[in-house]
Design a protein around this motif. Sequence first.
Motif, PDB file in Angstrom:
ATOM      1  N   LEU A  62       8.839   3.080   7.593  1.00 26.18           N
ATOM      2  CA  LEU A  62       8.635   4.387   8.230  1.00 26.18           C
ATOM      3  C   LEU A  62       9.756   4.749   9.204  1.00 26.18           C
ATOM      4  N   VAL A  63      10.565   3.775   9.595  1.00 30.86           N
ATOM      5  CA  VAL A  63      11.718   4.021  10.465  1.00 30.86           C
ATOM      6  C   VAL A  63      12.988   4.157   9.636  1.00 30.86           C
ATOM      7  N   TYR A  64      13.284   3.137   8.838  1.00 28.41           N
ATOM      8  CA  TYR A  64      14.557   3.100   8.113  1.00 28.41           C
ATOM      9  C   TYR A  64      14.583   4.012   6.889  1.00 28.41           C
ATOM     10  N   GLY A  65      13.445   4.177   6.205  1.00 27.10           N
ATOM     11  CA  GLY A  65      13.411   5.036   5.015  1.00 27.10           C
ATOM     12  C   GLY A  65      13.920   6.439   5.284  1.00 27.10           C
ATOM     13  N   PRO A  66      13.336   7.161   6.249  1.00 25.67           N
ATOM     14  CA  PRO A  66      13.805   8.524   6.533  1.00 25.67           C
ATOM     15  C   PRO A  66      15.251   8.575   7.029  1.00 25.67           C
ATOM     16  N   LEU A  67      15.668   7.567   7.783  1.00 30.24           N
ATOM     17  CA  LEU A  67      17.028   7.580   8.333  1.00 30.24           C
ATOM     18  C   LEU A  67      18.096   7.328   7.274  1.00 30.24           C
ATOM     19  N   TYR A  68      17.828   6.393   6.372  1.00 27.46           N
ATOM     20  CA  TYR A  68      18.868   5.977   5.422  1.00 27.46           C
ATOM     21  C   TYR A  68      18.672   6.476   3.998  1.00 27.46           C
ATOM     22  N   ARG A  69      17.444   6.891   3.627  1.00 30.48           N
ATOM     23  CA  ARG A  69      17.213   7.426   2.288  1.00 30.48           C
ATOM     24  C   ARG A  69      16.743   8.865   2.318  1.00 30.48           C
ATOM     25  N   GLY A  70      16.415   9.367   3.497  1.00 25.07           N
ATOM     26  CA  GLY A  70      15.924  10.731   3.613  1.00 25.07           C
ATOM     27  C   GLY A  70      14.441  10.879   3.351  1.00 25.07           C
ATOM     28  N   HIS A  71      13.753   9.773   3.053  1.00 24.67           N
ATOM     29  CA  HIS A  71      12.304   9.807   2.829  1.00 24.67           C
ATOM     30  C   HIS A  71      11.743   8.394   2.993  1.00 24.67           C
ATOM     31  N   THR A  72      10.438   8.331   3.153  1.00 23.77           N
ATOM     32  CA  THR A  72       9.765   7.041   3.230  1.00 23.77           C
ATOM     33  C   THR A  72       8.875   6.861   2.005  1.00 23.77           C
ATOM     34  N   ARG A  73       8.694   5.633   1.600  1.00 25.18           N
ATOM     35  CA  ARG A  73       7.831   5.331   0.464  1.00 25.18           C
ATOM     36  C   ARG A  73       6.385   5.089   0.897  1.00 25.18           C
ATOM     37  N   LEU A  74       6.125   5.196   2.201  1.00 28.34           N
ATOM     38  CA  LEU A  74       4.771   5.052   2.724  1.00 28.34           C
ATOM     39  C   LEU A  74       4.397   6.298   3.504  1.00 28.34           C
ATOM     40  N   THR A  75       3.151   6.673   3.427  1.00 28.83           N
ATOM     41  CA  THR A  75       2.661   7.786   4.235  1.00 28.83           C
ATOM     42  C   THR A  75       2.037   7.221   5.508  1.00 28.83           C
ATOM     43  N   TYR A  76       1.734   8.097   6.449  1.00 34.54           N
ATOM     44  CA  TYR A  76       1.045   7.634   7.644  1.00 34.54           C
ATOM     45  C   TYR A  76      -0.378   7.188   7.307  1.00 34.54           C
ATOM     46  N   GLN A  77      -0.957   7.729   6.252  1.00 37.64           N
ATOM     47  CA  GLN A  77      -2.264   7.253   5.799  1.00 37.64           C
ATOM     48  C   GLN A  77      -2.153   5.809   5.295  1.00 37.64           C
ATOM     49  N   HIS A  78      -1.086   5.506   4.549  1.00 34.23           N
ATOM     50  CA  HIS A  78      -0.856   4.122   4.121  1.00 34.23           C
ATOM     51  C   HIS A  78      -0.710   3.225   5.342  1.00 34.23           C
ATOM     52  N   MET A  79       0.077   3.701   6.326  1.00 34.88           N
ATOM     53  CA  MET A  79       0.285   2.916   7.538  1.00 34.88           C
ATOM     54  C   MET A  79      -1.051   2.635   8.213  1.00 34.88           C
ATOM     55  N   ASP A  80      -1.878   3.652   8.331  1.00 36.96           N
ATOM     56  CA  ASP A  80      -3.188   3.501   8.955  1.00 36.96           C
ATOM     57  C   ASP A  80      -3.991   2.415   8.251  1.00 36.96           C
TER      58      ASP A  80
END
Length: 165
Positions: free
Chosen positions: A74-92
Amino acid sequence: MARLDWAGGYDTIVFEGCDGAGKTTLAGATAQHTNADLIHSALTPPSTDLVTTYNCLLDRTGRLVFDRCFLSELVYGPLYRGHTRLTYQHMDTLVRRVVARNGVFVHVTAPAAEIRRRLAARGEHQLPDLEEIALICDRYDELFRAVRTMAEVLLITTDHPDVDA
């Protein structure tokens, strides 16, 4: 090295933070101190189903210490790929799985200049500048504010240049 007396009270410990903050050093020492299995979450191929991967790891029996886990996506995905493979619901869902395993999250941080020095000392090829490191640390701070609403979070600052990491 940070004292590890606190670690014996948990069955699952997740160390997260910026590369170079000291996670691997602390996770290794903690796993040894608690006789836990050490799990290092390395970079995964883009096609990896991270939810299934982390659910399977959390299904394991016994004590677990994670040297990085799902929060880093959730930190590196958006910074280095422009998106994350997990949602905040997944994180929860995954945070709650850690909690159900008598778990705790450990936010490992250090000053940006110290992180950069450590990365340089270990020979990182693409050394981030201080602003990039500060941005990553800020993103972890934001993320851990959300995690604190669901789980216990300990903060360890590894600011001593030669002892902590």
